[in-house]
Design a protein around this motif. Structure first.
Motif, PDB file in Angstrom:
ATOM      1  N   LEU A 219       0.821  -1.209   0.000  1.00  0.00           N
ATOM      2  CA  LEU A 219       0.000   0.000   0.000  1.00  0.00           C
ATOM      3  C   LEU A 219       0.855   1.260   0.000  1.00  0.00           C
ATOM      4  O   LEU A 219       1.844   1.361   0.729  1.00  0.00           O
ATOM      5  CB  LEU A 219      -0.894   0.025   1.244  1.00  0.00           C
ATOM      6  CG  LEU A 219      -2.057  -0.962   1.304  1.00  0.00           C
ATOM      7  CD1 LEU A 219      -2.639  -0.971   2.706  1.00  0.00           C
ATOM      8  CD2 LEU A 219      -3.114  -0.589   0.276  1.00  0.00           C
ATOM      9  N   HIS A 220       0.440   2.253  -0.791  1.00  0.00           N
ATOM     10  CA  HIS A 220       1.117   3.551  -0.748  1.00  0.00           C
ATOM     11  C   HIS A 220       1.041   4.155   0.644  1.00  0.00           C
ATOM     12  O   HIS A 220       1.982   4.797   1.117  1.00  0.00           O
ATOM     13  CB  HIS A 220       0.485   4.511  -1.770  1.00  0.00           C
ATOM     14  CG  HIS A 220       1.094   5.875  -1.745  1.00  0.00           C
ATOM     15  ND1 HIS A 220       0.656   6.877  -0.897  1.00  0.00           N
ATOM     16  CD2 HIS A 220       2.137   6.401  -2.450  1.00  0.00           C
ATOM     17  CE1 HIS A 220       1.395   7.958  -1.083  1.00  0.00           C
ATOM     18  NE2 HIS A 220       2.292   7.706  -2.018  1.00  0.00           N
ATOM     19  N   ALA A 221      -0.086   3.917   1.324  1.00  0.00           N
ATOM     20  CA  ALA A 221      -0.300   4.496   2.648  1.00  0.00           C
ATOM     21  C   ALA A 221       0.335   3.697   3.776  1.00  0.00           C
ATOM     22  O   ALA A 221       0.189   4.068   4.951  1.00  0.00           O
ATOM     23  CB  ALA A 221      -1.803   4.641   2.909  1.00  0.00           C
ATOM     24  N   ALA A 222       1.039   2.625   3.466  1.00  0.00           N
ATOM     25  CA  ALA A 222       1.580   1.746   4.501  1.00  0.00           C
ATOM     26  C   ALA A 222       2.360   2.476   5.598  1.00  0.00           C
ATOM     27  O   ALA A 222       2.210   2.153   6.789  1.00  0.00           O
ATOM     28  CB  ALA A 222       2.438   0.654   3.863  1.00  0.00           C
ATOM     29  N   PRO A 223       3.200   3.485   5.280  1.00  0.00           N
ATOM     30  CA  PRO A 223       3.954   4.154   6.355  1.00  0.00           C
ATOM     31  C   PRO A 223       3.068   4.852   7.384  1.00  0.00           C
ATOM     32  O   PRO A 223       3.511   5.090   8.505  1.00  0.00           O
ATOM     33  CB  PRO A 223       4.806   5.175   5.590  1.00  0.00           C
ATOM     34  CG  PRO A 223       4.934   4.614   4.215  1.00  0.00           C
ATOM     35  CD  PRO A 223       3.621   3.945   3.945  1.00  0.00           C
ATOM     36  N   TRP A 224       1.851   5.185   7.011  1.00  0.00           N
ATOM     37  CA  TRP A 224       0.942   5.871   7.927  1.00  0.00           C
ATOM     38  C   TRP A 224       0.042   4.901   8.688  1.00  0.00           C
ATOM     39  O   TRP A 224      -0.757   5.311   9.518  1.00  0.00           O
ATOM     40  CB  TRP A 224       0.085   6.872   7.161  1.00  0.00           C
ATOM     41  CG  TRP A 224       0.859   8.054   6.666  1.00  0.00           C
ATOM     42  CD1 TRP A 224       1.065   9.232   7.328  1.00  0.00           C
ATOM     43  CD2 TRP A 224       1.550   8.167   5.432  1.00  0.00           C
ATOM     44  NE1 TRP A 224       1.841  10.072   6.575  1.00  0.00           N
ATOM     45  CE2 TRP A 224       2.157   9.452   5.392  1.00  0.00           C
ATOM     46  CE3 TRP A 224       1.727   7.318   4.329  1.00  0.00           C
ATOM     47  CZ2 TRP A 224       2.915   9.885   4.319  1.00  0.00           C
ATOM     48  CZ3 TRP A 224       2.486   7.758   3.248  1.00  0.00           C
ATOM     49  CH2 TRP A 224       3.070   9.032   3.247  1.00  0.00           C
ATOM     50  N   LEU A 225       0.199   3.595   8.416  1.00  0.00           N
ATOM     51  CA  LEU A 225      -0.707   2.591   8.979  1.00  0.00           C
ATOM     52  C   LEU A 225       0.009   1.570   9.855  1.00  0.00           C
ATOM     53  O   LEU A 225      -0.581   0.574  10.254  1.00  0.00           O
ATOM     54  CB  LEU A 225      -1.430   1.859   7.837  1.00  0.00           C
ATOM     55  CG  LEU A 225      -2.279   2.730   6.914  1.00  0.00           C
ATOM     56  CD1 LEU A 225      -2.694   1.942   5.676  1.00  0.00           C
ATOM     57  CD2 LEU A 225      -3.497   3.259   7.639  1.00  0.00           C
ATOM     58  N   VAL A 290     -10.509  22.478   1.169  1.00  0.00           N
ATOM     59  CA  VAL A 290      -9.096  22.590   0.820  1.00  0.00           C
ATOM     60  C   VAL A 290      -8.804  21.681  -0.360  1.00  0.00           C
ATOM     61  O   VAL A 290      -9.346  20.573  -0.451  1.00  0.00           O
ATOM     62  CB  VAL A 290      -8.196  22.217   2.019  1.00  0.00           C
ATOM     63  CG1 VAL A 290      -8.472  20.807   2.493  1.00  0.00           C
ATOM     64  CG2 VAL A 290      -6.718  22.397   1.687  1.00  0.00           C
ATOM     65  N   THR A 291      -7.993  22.162  -1.286  1.00  0.00           N
ATOM     66  CA  THR A 291      -7.483  21.353  -2.391  1.00  0.00           C
ATOM     67  C   THR A 291      -5.974  21.452  -2.391  1.00  0.00           C
ATOM     68  O   THR A 291      -5.412  22.551  -2.450  1.00  0.00           O
ATOM     69  CB  THR A 291      -8.031  21.834  -3.749  1.00  0.00           C
ATOM     70  OG1 THR A 291      -9.459  21.766  -3.741  1.00  0.00           O
ATOM     71  CG2 THR A 291      -7.496  20.972  -4.885  1.00  0.00           C
ATOM     72  N   ASP A 292      -5.315  20.300  -2.287  1.00  0.00           N
ATOM     73  CA  ASP A 292      -3.851  20.292  -2.220  1.00  0.00           C
ATOM     74  C   ASP A 292      -3.385  18.869  -2.466  1.00  0.00           C
ATOM     75  O   ASP A 292      -4.197  17.938  -2.585  1.00  0.00           O
ATOM     76  CB  ASP A 292      -3.393  20.785  -0.842  1.00  0.00           C
ATOM     77  CG  ASP A 292      -1.986  21.376  -0.882  1.00  0.00           C
ATOM     78  OD1 ASP A 292      -1.264  21.130  -1.867  1.00  0.00           O
ATOM     79  OD2 ASP A 292      -1.614  22.077   0.083  1.00  0.00           O
ATOM     80  N   PHE A 293      -2.071  18.703  -2.507  1.00  0.00           N
ATOM     81  CA  PHE A 293      -1.505  17.363  -2.636  1.00  0.00           C
ATOM     82  C   PHE A 293      -1.578  16.672  -1.278  1.00  0.00           C
ATOM     83  O   PHE A 293      -1.057  17.188  -0.291  1.00  0.00           O
ATOM     84  CB  PHE A 293      -0.062  17.410  -3.119  1.00  0.00           C
ATOM     85  CG  PHE A 293       0.518  16.048  -3.394  1.00  0.00           C
ATOM     86  CD1 PHE A 293       0.298  15.423  -4.614  1.00  0.00           C
ATOM     87  CD2 PHE A 293       1.258  15.390  -2.425  1.00  0.00           C
ATOM     88  CE1 PHE A 293       0.819  14.158  -4.869  1.00  0.00           C
ATOM     89  CE2 PHE A 293       1.787  14.122  -2.672  1.00  0.00           C
ATOM     90  CZ  PHE A 293       1.563  13.512  -3.902  1.00  0.00           C
ATOM     91  N   ASP A 294      -2.249  15.539  -1.230  1.00  0.00           N
ATOM     92  CA  ASP A 294      -2.386  14.768  -0.002  1.00  0.00           C
ATOM     93  C   ASP A 294      -1.298  13.701   0.017  1.00  0.00           C
ATOM     94  O   ASP A 294      -1.278  12.800  -0.824  1.00  0.00           O
ATOM     95  CB  ASP A 294      -3.782  14.134   0.060  1.00  0.00           C
ATOM     96  CG  ASP A 294      -4.079  13.460   1.389  1.00  0.00           C
ATOM     97  OD1 ASP A 294      -3.321  12.543   1.765  1.00  0.00           O
ATOM     98  OD2 ASP A 294      -5.071  13.833   2.044  1.00  0.00           O
ATOM     99  N   GLU A 295      -0.381  13.808   0.994  1.00  0.00           N
ATOM    100  CA  GLU A 295       0.765  12.914   1.050  1.00  0.00           C
ATOM    101  C   GLU A 295       0.351  11.459   1.235  1.00  0.00           C
ATOM    102  O   GLU A 295       0.978  10.548   0.695  1.00  0.00           O
ATOM    103  CB  GLU A 295       1.694  13.328   2.205  1.00  0.00           C
ATOM    104  CG  GLU A 295       2.321  14.697   2.039  1.00  0.00           C
ATOM    105  CD  GLU A 295       3.402  14.723   0.974  1.00  0.00           C
ATOM    106  OE1 GLU A 295       3.860  13.646   0.553  1.00  0.00           O
ATOM    107  OE2 GLU A 295       3.782  15.837   0.546  1.00  0.00           O
ATOM    108  N   VAL A 296      -0.708  11.224   1.997  1.00  0.00           N
ATOM    109  CA  VAL A 296      -1.125   9.852   2.289  1.00  0.00           C
ATOM    110  C   VAL A 296      -1.810   9.233   1.075  1.00  0.00           C
ATOM    111  O   VAL A 296      -1.569   8.078   0.726  1.00  0.00           O
ATOM    112  CB  VAL A 296      -2.030   9.819   3.534  1.00  0.00           C
ATOM    113  CG1 VAL A 296      -2.477   8.397   3.844  1.00  0.00           C
ATOM    114  CG2 VAL A 296      -1.288  10.408   4.735  1.00  0.00           C
ATOM    115  N   PHE A 297      -2.666   9.997   0.417  1.00  0.00           N
ATOM    116  CA  PHE A 297      -3.306   9.526  -0.807  1.00  0.00           C
ATOM    117  C   PHE A 297      -2.317   9.437  -1.965  1.00  0.00           C
ATOM    118  O   PHE A 297      -2.475   8.641  -2.883  1.00  0.00           O
ATOM    119  CB  PHE A 297      -4.438  10.474  -1.216  1.00  0.00           C
ATOM    120  CG  PHE A 297      -5.780  10.093  -0.674  1.00  0.00           C
ATOM    121  CD1 PHE A 297      -6.704   9.445  -1.462  1.00  0.00           C
ATOM    122  CD2 PHE A 297      -6.129  10.394   0.635  1.00  0.00           C
ATOM    123  CE1 PHE A 297      -7.949   9.097  -0.977  1.00  0.00           C
ATOM    124  CE2 PHE A 297      -7.366  10.054   1.139  1.00  0.00           C
ATOM    125  CZ  PHE A 297      -8.293   9.404   0.325  1.00  0.00           C
TER     126      PHE A 297
END
Length: 364
Positions: A219-225, A290-297
């Motif tokens: 998962l791309h989000a693995a570091p946050w999980l 808000v619209t921005d680059f979401d690091e987790v997504f």
């Protein structure tokens, strides 16, 4: 496996796509629902609800959709705002003094709800805590410095979202996320959805399974999980202890029909969400914040207070492949909930059969 259920005239393509997912082995247990104009026009089930493959998936099968849960934690927080316990834009520390340290002194509830509070994951000091140590995990967020200045960057608060809201509710309203959702939000919206599944509903809960044993690592989000350990471990998440606990960022248990019905009423001016929150908060809930680059997504995204939004939909999904949305273009509420943990391509194909696009997640 044969897909069971019904589709109204004009929705045959949804059944065809769902059957294809089953025939190809990409789906082993899931439900699809579409609501339009106050009625369910698609209700489909396929596969099994349990790992032993003895319980067929039913229309009322409950499953954990991971981050789709966050939208309902948001509603619990907004009930407290409705009741005057805490404004959206005042520092949380004014009501929860212990939280206002190490750069969190000015953090607001709006920043928490839009994933800009700077705590997208639990701190390293929480690594030894048990998954169900609610107080310990909450306290680790109190003691930790944010990873970035609150309000200055964006990253979905993947596991921390519910614990932050729970801490705010405890400090400001003398209640908990689970109590507000189950005692206020769920009855008001007539939802078959639970933070803490009651004993008499445990038999309806589906077992999660991996499409690929390496799925948690890929998962791309693995570091946050990774902290606390166990959120991606199906042995833990399939346990009764987990199902009956409250981990507000991810462990709502609900059905496809319940989620599609909820999203079908989400924007209604006379709908239950607006009645629950009042017109001002309802508008705030749905408006782009808000619209921005979401690091987790790992992509540019537009957040409302609890949902993602673009020109075509208001939506929320979760790792593993479950998703639900309101189509701004076609005016239907949809849900694809699965127990087979994989990517979102299955939900995207169901959406495409309805003329919707799940791949776009930002407004600009």
């Amino acid at each position: 496996m044969k897909v069971e259920g019904f589709v109204a005239e004009g929705y045959d393509a949804v059944r065809e796509v769902f059957q294809k997912l089953v025939d190809e082995g990409r789906e082993t247990g899931a439900g699809v629902s579409v609501w339009r104009d106050g009625r369910e026009v698609v209700q489909l089930s396929a596969g099994w609800a349990d790992a032993a493959r003895t319980r067929p998936w039913q229309p009322d099968t409950l499953v954990m959709p991971y981050s789709l849960s966050k939208a309902f934690a948001t509603l619990a927080a907004l009930v407290a705002v409705r009741d005057g316990a805490l404004p959206l834009d005042e520092p949380i520390a004014g009501h929860w003094p212990a939280y206002g340290v190490k750069g969190k002194e000015s953090t607001t509830l709006r920043q928490v709800l839009t994933h800009r509070a700077g705590q997208p994951r639990f701190p390293a000091e929480a690594a030894g805590l048990d998954l169900l140590d609610d107080a310990g995990l909450r306290e680790s967020l109190v003691r930790a410095a944010p990873e970035y200045v609150p309000g200055m960057s964006l990253g979905e608060h993947a596991l921390t979202y519910g614990h932050l809201i729970d801490g705010i509710l405890r400090a400001t309203a003398g209640t908990t996320l689970g109590e507000v959702f189950n005692d206020v939000v769920r009855p008001a919206l007539d939802l078959d959805a639970w933070f803490g599944v009651p004993d008499d509903a445990l038999g309806r809960v589906a077992d999660l399974e991996y499409a690929d044993p390496d799925w948690p690592r890929l998962l791309h989000a693995a570091p946050w999980l990774q902290i606390p350990d166990g959120v991606l471990d199906v042995e833990r998440t399939n346990s009764s202890a987990w199902r009956q606990a409250v981990f507000g960022a991810v462990n709502l248990h609900t059905s496809a029909s319940a989620m599609a019905a909820f999203f079908s009423h989400l924007t209604s001016e006379d709908g239950p969400v607006r009645v629950l929150l009042g017109s001002r908060l309802h508008a705030d809930l749905l408006a782009s914040q808000v619209t921005d680059f979401d690091e987790v997504f790992g992509t540019r995204i537009t957040w409302t207070l609890g949902f993602v939004r673009d020109r075509g939909k208001i939506a929320k999904g979760g790792i593993g492949g479950s998703a639900a949305w309101w189509s701004l273009k076609h005016h239907h509420g949809c849900a694809y909930l699965t127990r087979r943990l994989d990517d979102h391509s299955r939900a995207a194909e169901i959406a495409a059969a309805l003329g919707d696009d799940l791949t776009v997640v930002g407004e600009d």
